[in-house]
Scaffold this active site. Structure first.
Site, PDB file in Angstrom:
ATOM      1  N   ILE A  14      13.290 -10.057 -42.516  1.00 43.92           N
ATOM      2  CA  ILE A  14      13.720  -8.933 -43.525  1.00 43.92           C
ATOM      3  C   ILE A  14      12.436  -9.864 -44.334  1.00 43.92           C
ATOM      4  O   ILE A  14      11.713  -8.474 -44.813  1.00 43.92           O
ATOM      5  CB  ILE A  14      14.776  -9.091 -44.690  1.00 43.92           C
ATOM      6  CG1 ILE A  14      16.006  -9.479 -43.319  1.00 43.92           C
ATOM      7  CG2 ILE A  14      15.103  -8.311 -44.962  1.00 43.92           C
ATOM      8  CD1 ILE A  14      15.832  -7.872 -41.919  1.00 43.92           C
ATOM      9  N   ASP A  33       8.241 -18.477 -50.801  1.00 43.21           N
ATOM     10  CA  ASP A  33       9.835 -18.841 -49.638  1.00 43.21           C
ATOM     11  C   ASP A  33       9.539 -21.067 -50.660  1.00 43.21           C
ATOM     12  O   ASP A  33       8.381 -21.083 -50.597  1.00 43.21           O
ATOM     13  CB  ASP A  33       9.527 -19.013 -48.000  1.00 43.21           C
ATOM     14  CG  ASP A  33      10.414 -18.813 -47.682  1.00 43.21           C
ATOM     15  OD1 ASP A  33      11.082 -17.716 -46.586  1.00 43.21           O
ATOM     16  OD2 ASP A  33      11.201 -20.240 -46.953  1.00 43.21           O
ATOM     17  N   ARG A 154      17.980  -2.346 -42.560  1.00 39.73           N
ATOM     18  CA  ARG A 154      18.412  -2.376 -41.600  1.00 39.73           C
ATOM     19  C   ARG A 154      17.918  -2.471 -40.286  1.00 39.73           C
ATOM     20  O   ARG A 154      18.760  -1.747 -39.066  1.00 39.73           O
ATOM     21  CB  ARG A 154      19.217  -0.304 -41.268  1.00 39.73           C
ATOM     22  CG  ARG A 154      19.983  -0.306 -42.882  1.00 39.73           C
ATOM     23  CD  ARG A 154      20.201   1.304 -43.116  1.00 39.73           C
ATOM     24  NE  ARG A 154      21.604   2.035 -43.160  1.00 39.73           N
ATOM     25  CZ  ARG A 154      21.129   3.537 -43.386  1.00 39.73           C
ATOM     26  NH1 ARG A 154      20.439   4.093 -43.007  1.00 39.73           N
ATOM     27  NH2 ARG A 154      22.701   4.501 -43.518  1.00 39.73           N
ATOM     28  N   LYS A 206      26.242  -1.066 -46.142  1.00 40.68           N
ATOM     29  CA  LYS A 206      25.184  -1.785 -45.476  1.00 40.68           C
ATOM     30  C   LYS A 206      26.257  -2.307 -44.768  1.00 40.68           C
ATOM     31  O   LYS A 206      26.945  -2.804 -43.575  1.00 40.68           O
ATOM     32  CB  LYS A 206      24.834  -2.976 -46.490  1.00 40.68           C
ATOM     33  CG  LYS A 206      24.551  -4.154 -45.973  1.00 40.68           C
ATOM     34  CD  LYS A 206      22.941  -4.002 -44.824  1.00 40.68           C
ATOM     35  CE  LYS A 206      22.946  -5.116 -43.617  1.00 40.68           C
ATOM     36  NZ  LYS A 206      21.898  -4.500 -42.802  1.00 40.68           N
ATOM     37  N   ARG A 246      33.397  12.782 -27.171  1.00 37.54           N
ATOM     38  CA  ARG A 246      33.617  11.966 -28.271  1.00 37.54           C
ATOM     39  C   ARG A 246      33.832  10.043 -28.815  1.00 37.54           C
ATOM     40  O   ARG A 246      34.966  10.129 -29.627  1.00 37.54           O
ATOM     41  CB  ARG A 246      35.177  13.003 -29.816  1.00 37.54           C
ATOM     42  CG  ARG A 246      34.272  13.929 -30.145  1.00 37.54           C
ATOM     43  CD  ARG A 246      35.590  15.313 -30.466  1.00 37.54           C
ATOM     44  NE  ARG A 246      36.829  15.547 -29.674  1.00 37.54           N
ATOM     45  CZ  ARG A 246      36.239  16.445 -29.099  1.00 37.54           C
ATOM     46  NH1 ARG A 246      35.507  17.271 -28.925  1.00 37.54           N
ATOM     47  NH2 ARG A 246      37.162  17.051 -27.876  1.00 37.54           N
ATOM     48  N   GLY A 257      28.119 -12.893 -32.573  1.00 34.77           N
ATOM     49  CA  GLY A 257      27.261 -13.818 -33.030  1.00 34.77           C
ATOM     50  C   GLY A 257      26.071 -12.999 -33.812  1.00 34.77           C
ATOM     51  O   GLY A 257      25.711 -12.112 -34.043  1.00 34.77           O
ATOM     52  N   CYS A 260      24.185 -11.549 -38.926  1.00 37.18           N
ATOM     53  CA  CYS A 260      24.866 -10.214 -39.478  1.00 37.18           C
ATOM     54  C   CYS A 260      26.006  -9.862 -39.507  1.00 37.18           C
ATOM     55  O   CYS A 260      26.667  -9.946 -40.724  1.00 37.18           O
ATOM     56  CB  CYS A 260      23.845  -9.458 -39.599  1.00 37.18           C
ATOM     57  SG  CYS A 260      22.355  -9.370 -39.703  1.00 37.18           S
ATOM     58  N   ARG A 329      20.869 -18.368 -33.818  1.00 39.68           N
ATOM     59  CA  ARG A 329      21.933 -18.551 -35.003  1.00 39.68           C
ATOM     60  C   ARG A 329      23.236 -17.922 -34.408  1.00 39.68           C
ATOM     61  O   ARG A 329      23.959 -17.121 -34.488  1.00 39.68           O
ATOM     62  CB  ARG A 329      21.126 -18.229 -35.973  1.00 39.68           C
ATOM     63  CG  ARG A 329      20.454 -19.143 -36.768  1.00 39.68           C
ATOM     64  CD  ARG A 329      19.587 -18.304 -38.318  1.00 39.68           C
ATOM     65  NE  ARG A 329      19.269 -17.314 -37.315  1.00 39.68           N
ATOM     66  CZ  ARG A 329      18.357 -16.533 -38.373  1.00 39.68           C
ATOM     67  NH1 ARG A 329      18.675 -16.644 -39.557  1.00 39.68           N
ATOM     68  NH2 ARG A 329      17.586 -15.519 -38.559  1.00 39.68           N
TER      69      ARG A 329
HETATM   70  N1  SAJ Z   1      27.044  -7.041 -29.486  1.00 47.90           N
HETATM   71  C1  SAJ Z   1      27.916  -7.032 -28.184  1.00 47.90           C
HETATM   72  N2  SAJ Z   1      28.656  -5.797 -27.472  1.00 47.90           N
HETATM   73  C2  SAJ Z   1      27.271  -4.406 -28.308  1.00 47.90           C
HETATM   74  C3  SAJ Z   1      26.600  -4.829 -29.357  1.00 47.90           C
HETATM   75  C4  SAJ Z   1      25.656  -6.075 -29.620  1.00 47.90           C
HETATM   76  O1  SAJ Z   1      29.198  -7.826 -27.906  1.00 47.90           O
HETATM   77  O2  SAJ Z   1      28.818  -3.690 -27.094  1.00 47.90           O
HETATM   78  C5  SAJ Z   1      27.054  -8.578 -29.834  1.00 47.90           C
HETATM   79  C6  SAJ Z   1      25.596  -8.994 -29.576  1.00 47.90           C
HETATM   80  O3  SAJ Z   1      25.430  -9.342 -27.736  1.00 47.90           O
HETATM   81  C7  SAJ Z   1      25.518  -9.931 -30.242  1.00 47.90           C
HETATM   82  C8  SAJ Z   1      26.450  -9.275 -32.330  1.00 47.90           C
HETATM   83  O4  SAJ Z   1      26.872  -8.793 -31.876  1.00 47.90           O
HETATM   84  O5  SAJ Z   1      26.161 -10.983 -30.739  1.00 47.90           O
HETATM   85  C9  SAJ Z   1      25.433  -8.467 -33.436  1.00 47.90           C
HETATM   86  O6  SAJ Z   1      24.271  -7.962 -32.256  1.00 47.90           O
HETATM   87  P1  SAJ Z   1      23.883  -6.329 -32.895  1.00 47.90           P
HETATM   88  O7  SAJ Z   1      22.493  -5.733 -32.026  1.00 47.90           O
HETATM   89  O8  SAJ Z   1      24.767  -5.458 -32.494  1.00 47.90           O
HETATM   90  O9  SAJ Z   1      23.225  -7.185 -33.965  1.00 47.90           O
HETATM   91  P2  SAJ Z   1      22.274  -7.063 -35.101  1.00 47.90           P
HETATM   92  O10 SAJ Z   1      23.168  -8.178 -35.645  1.00 47.90           O
HETATM   93  O11 SAJ Z   1      20.938  -8.150 -34.364  1.00 47.90           O
HETATM   94  O12 SAJ Z   1      21.464  -6.628 -36.479  1.00 47.90           O
HETATM   95  C10 SAJ Z   1      22.772  -5.718 -36.630  1.00 47.90           C
HETATM   96  C11 SAJ Z   1      22.483  -4.241 -36.661  1.00 47.90           C
HETATM   97  N3  SAJ Z   1      23.342  -3.215 -37.344  1.00 47.90           N
HETATM   98  C12 SAJ Z   1      24.444  -2.287 -36.819  1.00 47.90           C
HETATM   99  O13 SAJ Z   1      23.329  -2.019 -35.548  1.00 47.90           O
HETATM  100  C13 SAJ Z   1      24.996  -1.739 -37.613  1.00 47.90           C
HETATM  101  C14 SAJ Z   1      21.504  -4.133 -37.853  1.00 47.90           C
HETATM  102  O14 SAJ Z   1      21.133  -2.618 -37.702  1.00 47.90           O
HETATM  103  C15 SAJ Z   1      20.874  -4.568 -39.164  1.00 47.90           C
HETATM  104  O15 SAJ Z   1      20.139  -4.832 -39.430  1.00 47.90           O
HETATM  105  C16 SAJ Z   1      21.606  -6.084 -39.041  1.00 47.90           C
HETATM  106  O16 SAJ Z   1      22.489  -6.326 -38.316  1.00 47.90           O
HETATM  107  C17 SAJ Z   1      21.568  -6.949 -40.443  1.00 47.90           C
HETATM  108  O17 SAJ Z   1      20.910  -7.266 -41.225  1.00 47.90           O
HETATM  109  O18 SAJ Z   1      23.079  -6.243 -41.557  1.00 47.90           O
END
Ligand code: SAJ
Length: 407
Positions: A14, A33, A154, A206, A246, A257, A260, A329
């Site tokens: 970020i 850093d 985000r 957030k 809906r 994983g 976040c 991670r």
């Molecule tokens: N995952 C699923 N099923 C899904 C979507 C994701 O199992 O339908 C899993 C992914 O494989 C992964 C985990 O969820 O293991 C998280 O992946 P992700 O793509 O949902 O999210 P992150 O952690 O890469 O990023 C999130 C995002 N938050 C949201 O979409 C609400 C991003 O916008 C944020 O900025 C980020 O967290 C953060 O920094 O907080």
């Protein structure tokens, strides 16, 4: 505003894009850093993380000298905190570890002067901005002599460049003037709607966004386990369900994983454990999914053994925490691979986004296809959606935990 000096503390996924975009908007930016290798890489115009499109922007920012990386906080007018906020686990107690944030605040306080602005971007428990303000006041600063606000990032790793500029922002200052000054500042380097609120609401927004996603994925993961027992194809089920105007169920997988979504809900739960049963249960459902995947793979192993009278070779496809990235991670797929490795199975892993994986027998797709008896797809990387690969898999003993056949 343009003559203000900016100091961005934390140059990770970020902080580095943030420092870079601000520098390329014409501000003089000191990036800070503790990782000296990262500092010299950045000052050479290169990057120490993988993010498409970022290196070119860092090169531009450092060539103009608008961005210089340092190992300590530099005197500035605007300080942005982008350090990690992991959680610490003490037996059953899971709590955010805010030590990096307060360490940054201590270092900022050395240089802080009247009229300066502190912006927190790191994911934080509700009330953190107020806590920081009081912490600084306790050091002898007058209330109102500096501004503090929360503006959560985000962006989605892998799409940071596009989302950094375009995703709407929530901005919450400790008072209305600070909120509007922060908005003025963000207008220089974003092209999105900037929604103004107070710091506590911004902090909660957030946590709510990531918890919403976690709860929705937990629902999908729970469905996937039920569907397995009922002999229903969960991917087809969700596709059909989502035709309702809906309803929008997310996708099940090997688990949730990263740093976040699998972390942030705990920031809410740890503060009010009695009032957050849904969020906590969702976290536990998602955390249990890799264990269910392991058990399910083991049942395939047992079936193979009784049919063939020998141990199978198992191929695991994908190890990162989500598709098409190089980040391991808190990866559920890694958890599955390690758990299975402890059971003395012969395992081959295929991870096209990472060159070397310590302690694992990494091979390419073709070798895995040729050598293994059971094929388990854990992460839906693009490489695994290749029609030739899929048609080969269909002829083999394979298990799809992430719906690669559906796209
Ligand atoms: N995952 C699923 N099923 C899904 C979507 C994701 O199992 O339908 C899993 C992914 O494989 C992964 C985990 O969820 O293991 C998280 O992946 P992700 O793509 O949902 O999210 P992150 O952690 O890469 O990023 C999130 C995002 N938050 C949201 O979409 C609400 C991003 O916008 C944020 O900025 C980020 O967290 C953060 O920094 O907080």
């Amino acid at each position: 505003m343009k003559n203000k000096k900016v100091c961005v503390i934390g140059l990770g996924y970020i902080g580095l894009p943030t420092a870079t975009f601000i520098a390329n908007a014409g501000f003089s930016v000191a990036g800070v850093d503790i990782n000296r290798d990262a500092i010299s890489t950045i000052n050479d115009g290169k990057i120490h993380i993988i993010e498409p499109g970022l290196e070119e922007l860092v090169f531009k920012a450092t060539s103009t000298k608008n961005l210089i990386a340092y190992d300590c906080v530099q005197p500035s007018d605007i300080y942005m905190i982008c350090v990690p906020t992991p959680f610490k686990k003490d037996s059953d107690l899971i709590e955010p570890d805010m030590s990096h944030v307060f360490d940054a605040v201590d270092k900022i306080a050395i240089h802080l002067k009247s009229g300066d602005l502190i912006i927190l971007e790191s994911t934080s428990p509700v009330g953190t901005s107020e806590k920081i303000e009081n912490y600084i006041i306790d050091k002898g600063f007058k209330r109102g002599s500096f501004g503090i606000g929360y503006c959560p990032e985000r962006v989605l790793p892998g799409k940071i460049i596009e989302e950094f500029i375009n995703n709407d922002r929530i901005i919450g200052g400790n008072n209305i003037e600070t909120t509007s000054t922060i908005c003025e500042f963000y207008k220089y380097f974003t092209d999105c709607n900037l929604h103004q609120t107070n710091s506590k609401t911004a902090e909660m927004s957030k946590l709510s966004e990531n918890s919403f996603r976690d709860v929705n994925i937990a629902f999908a993961n729970e469905l996937s386990i039920l569907c397995h027992e009922e002999g229903i194809d969960v991917w087809e089920l969700i596709r059909l369900t989502n035709h309702h105007p809906r309803v929008n169920v997310l996708q099940p997988g090997t688990g949730v994983g990263g740093h976040c979504i699998s972390v942030d809900p705990w920031f809410i739960v740890s503060k009010s454990p009695e009032k957050t049963k849904l969020i906590k249960t969702a976290r536990n459902v998602n955390d249990m999914k890799p264990k269910w995947v392991v058990d399910n793979i083991l049942s395939h192993v047992e079936a193979f053994k009784s049919k063939n009278g020998r141990d199978p070779i198992l191929a695991l496809y994908g190890l990162t925490f989500k598709p098409n990235i190089d980040d391991l991670r808190q990866s559920p797929a890694i958890e599955v691979a390690k758990d299975l490795s402890n059971k003395n199975l012969k395992i081959l892993v295929v991870e096209p986004n990472i060159e070397r994986i310590d302690g694992m027998n990494a091979v390419n797709l073709n070798i895995a296809i040729e050598k293994a008896d059971i094929h388990a797809v854990l992460v839906g990387h693009e490489e695994f959606k290749d029609p030739i690969f899929i048609s080969k898999l269909r002829e083999l003993n394979f298990i799809d935990y992430c719906g690669i056949l559906q796209d």
